[in-house]
Design a protein around this motif. Sequence first.
Motif, PDB file in Angstrom:
ATOM      1  N   VAL A 312       0.709  -8.812  13.230  1.00  0.00           N
ATOM      2  CA  VAL A 312       0.151  -9.424  12.024  1.00  0.00           C
ATOM      3  C   VAL A 312      -1.271  -8.945  11.739  1.00  0.00           C
ATOM      4  CG1 VAL A 312      -0.559 -11.607  10.956  1.00  0.00           C
ATOM      5  CG2 VAL A 312       1.703 -11.403  12.010  1.00  0.00           C
ATOM      6  N   PRO A 313      -2.191  -8.894  12.726  1.00  0.00           N
ATOM      7  CA  PRO A 313      -3.515  -8.346  12.422  1.00  0.00           C
ATOM      8  C   PRO A 313      -3.463  -6.898  11.928  1.00  0.00           C
ATOM      9  CG  PRO A 313      -3.580  -9.574  14.471  1.00  0.00           C
ATOM     10  CD  PRO A 313      -2.140  -9.456  14.092  1.00  0.00           C
ATOM     11  N   LEU A 314      -2.584  -6.076  12.489  1.00  0.00           N
ATOM     12  CA  LEU A 314      -2.466  -4.700  12.023  1.00  0.00           C
ATOM     13  C   LEU A 314      -1.950  -4.656  10.592  1.00  0.00           C
ATOM     14  CD1 LEU A 314      -0.982  -2.969  15.214  1.00  0.00           C
ATOM     15  CD2 LEU A 314      -3.321  -2.767  14.331  1.00  0.00           C
ATOM     16  N   LEU A 315      -0.965  -5.493  10.280  1.00  0.00           N
ATOM     17  CA  LEU A 315      -0.409  -5.519   8.927  1.00  0.00           C
ATOM     18  C   LEU A 315      -1.415  -6.016   7.899  1.00  0.00           C
ATOM     19  CD1 LEU A 315       3.171  -6.888   9.704  1.00  0.00           C
ATOM     20  CD2 LEU A 315       2.642  -4.657   8.682  1.00  0.00           C
ATOM     21  N   LEU A 318      -3.803  -3.415   6.972  1.00  0.00           N
ATOM     22  CA  LEU A 318      -3.251  -2.353   6.136  1.00  0.00           C
ATOM     23  C   LEU A 318      -3.005  -2.794   4.705  1.00  0.00           C
ATOM     24  CD1 LEU A 318      -0.575  -0.875   8.583  1.00  0.00           C
ATOM     25  CD2 LEU A 318      -2.571   0.352   7.700  1.00  0.00           C
ATOM     26  N   PHE A 319      -2.548  -4.036   4.537  1.00  0.00           N
ATOM     27  CA  PHE A 319      -2.068  -4.495   3.239  1.00  0.00           C
ATOM     28  C   PHE A 319      -2.792  -5.768   2.811  1.00  0.00           C
ATOM     29  CE2 PHE A 319       1.657  -2.611   5.489  1.00  0.00           C
ATOM     30  CZ  PHE A 319       1.701  -1.419   4.774  1.00  0.00           C
ATOM     31  N   PRO A 320      -3.699  -5.678   1.856  1.00  0.00           N
ATOM     32  CA  PRO A 320      -4.407  -6.872   1.384  1.00  0.00           C
ATOM     33  C   PRO A 320      -3.464  -7.954   0.871  1.00  0.00           C
ATOM     34  CG  PRO A 320      -5.494  -4.887   0.606  1.00  0.00           C
ATOM     35  CD  PRO A 320      -4.220  -4.445   1.237  1.00  0.00           C
ATOM     36  N   SER A 321      -2.300  -7.575   0.370  1.00  0.00           N
ATOM     37  CA  SER A 321      -1.364  -8.565  -0.166  1.00  0.00           C
ATOM     38  C   SER A 321      -0.823  -9.491   0.916  1.00  0.00           C
ATOM     39  CB  SER A 321      -0.186  -7.860  -0.852  1.00  0.00           C
ATOM     40  OG  SER A 321       0.565  -7.100   0.089  1.00  0.00           O
ATOM     41  N   LEU A 322      -1.003  -9.106   2.186  1.00  0.00           N
ATOM     42  CA  LEU A 322      -0.514  -9.928   3.300  1.00  0.00           C
ATOM     43  C   LEU A 322      -1.646 -10.684   3.994  1.00  0.00           C
ATOM     44  CD1 LEU A 322       2.011  -7.434   4.969  1.00  0.00           C
ATOM     45  CD2 LEU A 322       2.482  -9.177   3.240  1.00  0.00           C
ATOM     46  N   ALA A 323      -2.811 -10.748   3.345  1.00  0.00           N
ATOM     47  CA  ALA A 323      -3.975 -11.353   3.994  1.00  0.00           C
ATOM     48  C   ALA A 323      -3.757 -12.811   4.357  1.00  0.00           C
ATOM     49  CB  ALA A 323      -5.202 -11.220   3.091  1.00  0.00           C
ATOM     50  N   ASP A 324      -2.888 -13.494   3.604  1.00  0.00           N
ATOM     51  CA  ASP A 324      -2.640 -14.913   3.879  1.00  0.00           C
ATOM     52  C   ASP A 324      -1.479 -15.128   4.844  1.00  0.00           C
ATOM     53  OD1 ASP A 324      -0.672 -13.996   2.141  1.00  0.00           O
ATOM     54  OD2 ASP A 324      -0.467 -15.925   1.118  1.00  0.00           O
ATOM     55  N   THR A 465       4.077   1.748  -0.516  1.00  0.00           N
ATOM     56  CA  THR A 465       2.647   2.031  -0.597  1.00  0.00           C
ATOM     57  C   THR A 465       2.377   3.517  -0.734  1.00  0.00           C
ATOM     58  OG1 THR A 465       2.596   1.980   1.810  1.00  0.00           O
ATOM     59  CG2 THR A 465       1.912  -0.016   0.673  1.00  0.00           C
ATOM     60  N   GLY A 466       2.564   4.044  -1.915  1.00  0.00           N
ATOM     61  CA  GLY A 466       2.099   5.380  -2.248  1.00  0.00           C
ATOM     62  C   GLY A 466       2.735   6.495  -1.452  1.00  0.00           C
ATOM     63  N   PRO A 467       1.955   7.481  -1.030  1.00  0.00           N
ATOM     64  CA  PRO A 467       2.508   8.683  -0.391  1.00  0.00           C
ATOM     65  C   PRO A 467       3.262   8.401   0.894  1.00  0.00           C
ATOM     66  CG  PRO A 467       0.244   9.056  -1.086  1.00  0.00           C
ATOM     67  CD  PRO A 467       0.507   7.592  -1.246  1.00  0.00           C
ATOM     68  N   GLY A 468       2.979   7.276   1.530  1.00  0.00           N
ATOM     69  CA  GLY A 468       3.641   6.984   2.794  1.00  0.00           C
ATOM     70  C   GLY A 468       4.897   6.170   2.647  1.00  0.00           C
ATOM     71  N   THR A 469       5.414   6.024   1.416  1.00  0.00           N
ATOM     72  CA  THR A 469       6.594   5.200   1.198  1.00  0.00           C
ATOM     73  C   THR A 469       7.728   5.619   2.128  1.00  0.00           C
ATOM     74  OG1 THR A 469       6.023   4.820  -1.104  1.00  0.00           O
ATOM     75  CG2 THR A 469       8.325   4.508  -0.493  1.00  0.00           C
ATOM     76  N   GLY A 470       8.314   4.639   2.804  1.00  0.00           N
ATOM     77  CA  GLY A 470       9.436   4.917   3.683  1.00  0.00           C
ATOM     78  C   GLY A 470       9.053   5.397   5.056  1.00  0.00           C
ATOM     79  N   THR A 471       7.760   5.424   5.375  1.00  0.00           N
ATOM     80  CA  THR A 471       7.353   5.942   6.675  1.00  0.00           C
ATOM     81  C   THR A 471       6.852   4.867   7.618  1.00  0.00           C
ATOM     82  OG1 THR A 471       5.086   6.395   5.976  1.00  0.00           O
ATOM     83  CG2 THR A 471       6.724   8.124   5.606  1.00  0.00           C
ATOM     84  N   LEU A 472       6.857   3.611   7.203  1.00  0.00           N
ATOM     85  CA  LEU A 472       6.462   2.495   8.063  1.00  0.00           C
ATOM     86  C   LEU A 472       7.583   1.477   8.086  1.00  0.00           C
ATOM     87  CD1 LEU A 472       4.298   0.937   9.738  1.00  0.00           C
ATOM     88  CD2 LEU A 472       3.580  -0.111   7.579  1.00  0.00           C
TER      89      LEU A 472
END
Length: 502
Positions: A312-315, A318-324, A465-472
Amino acid sequence: MTAPDKAAPDKTEQDTTEQDDVERTAVVVIGAGVAGLIVAERAAAAGLRVVVLDAADVPGGSVARHEVAGLDLDAGAESFATRSTAVADLARDLGLGGEIVAPDPAGAWIAHRDGTWPLPRAGLLGIPTDLDDVSLRAALGPDALDRARHDATDPVPAALTPGAPTPPSLGTVVRTRMGEQVLDRLVRPVVSGVHAADPDALDAQAVAPGLLAALEETGSLAAGVARLRSAAKAGSSVGSLRGGMHRLVDALVDRIEAQGGEVRLGHAVTGLHRDDDDWHVTTGAGGTAAPEGTARLRADRVVLAAGAGTAVPLLTGLFPSLADLPAPTGAPVTLATLVVRSDALDAHPRGTGVLVGEDVPGVEAKALTHATAKWAWLADAAAETAGPGVHVLRLSYGRPGENAARYADDARVLEAARRDATSLLGVELGEVLDSDVVRWPGALPAAGPGHAGRVARIRTAARGTGPGTGTLAVVGGWLAGNGLAAVVADSRAQAAQLFDKL
């Protein structure tokens, strides 16, 4: 980002020209639990160079082994649900299909503050399917049994259907359909033992996939559970592997390494970020096997397979939309294993074990597994190693809301285990040949109401998420749900999305 070229050495082999000692690999898997190992094995099978990183000193997460009285025993998960074929299919793929075993059919008992009785067998998480089962009379009594029969005639409210705006808890479903006594005397002891959580804190759909749909379609909780059970393969509701579930971990690690992958233990991931082309992973000191200093890797794909406390801290970084996003926490589980010599236990006085309700006088354990009664292979191994009359008992401690410090002292835990086993089994244990205590802090995070929505948010963010789509990809029990069946099925599905078309 396009898929990596498996023939390009700068993408699949370590690049010794990288500046600052940055190592290049195709895939980094963060977490060497079963979920991470499954995805890593699929990556290696696709011809990709994969590195698995874990802070622990041994792989497998909660599917671990320990030695007690000369016996190799499961220190964590010791069985899997057979409601799906996911684990059995994986075992067969790893060459372990012939090692799958079923438990003794005697089944478990329930200890309640009002008495002890056999657990009705035809059910799911303690929810009965046959209200005419004579064993239910002892468990419920006539009034509670009459209340449970309302399930067959009461209309199903919209709040208990798959489309309900607020996903119902398992406790709400059982209480509404069958009454408080079924919840208290049957379901709560089972769920506490299996999920280390209260039924009111668990999303019904997450812990029993398909249950709400079956309830809506049949008009009855009992009939809905019966439908789910009939759809599963006939036989026991759980299985295991001869020699222990930890053999699954050994086979996965062997397969990864045979296909050119690496499993690096003692490597705690301290950072994860990306630029336009690559993922960057930083590691630091982890367990006792950790190297000094830090290491850095660049990868085309990352699989985040760590527990919620790390993931969760790593996510959220990476993604502000998951801050909550809250980090799911589970009850700290402490397992006490006793190997005893006791002729009195040869009769298996409580079948394969006891699930313990709250407030049973004088008992702290929430469950007891009579492992040598449950698994014939273990009884044979115990007799061969230590002689006749030797039994393996495993007791579980740690209910929701309990302070982990209560079970911090090994001597106190083992004293409680001996006392509780004597009470629950109704016999004197005899000589304790050996014992061990294993702790799993927060190993079973509760899938609370709304769990499916949170999982969808995480995976949508990871995919889009942009250029990395499908890589995480993000996998693990805190997303898939507790139990090997859920974890294996989910991890294999995520791995297929990442690697099967390469």
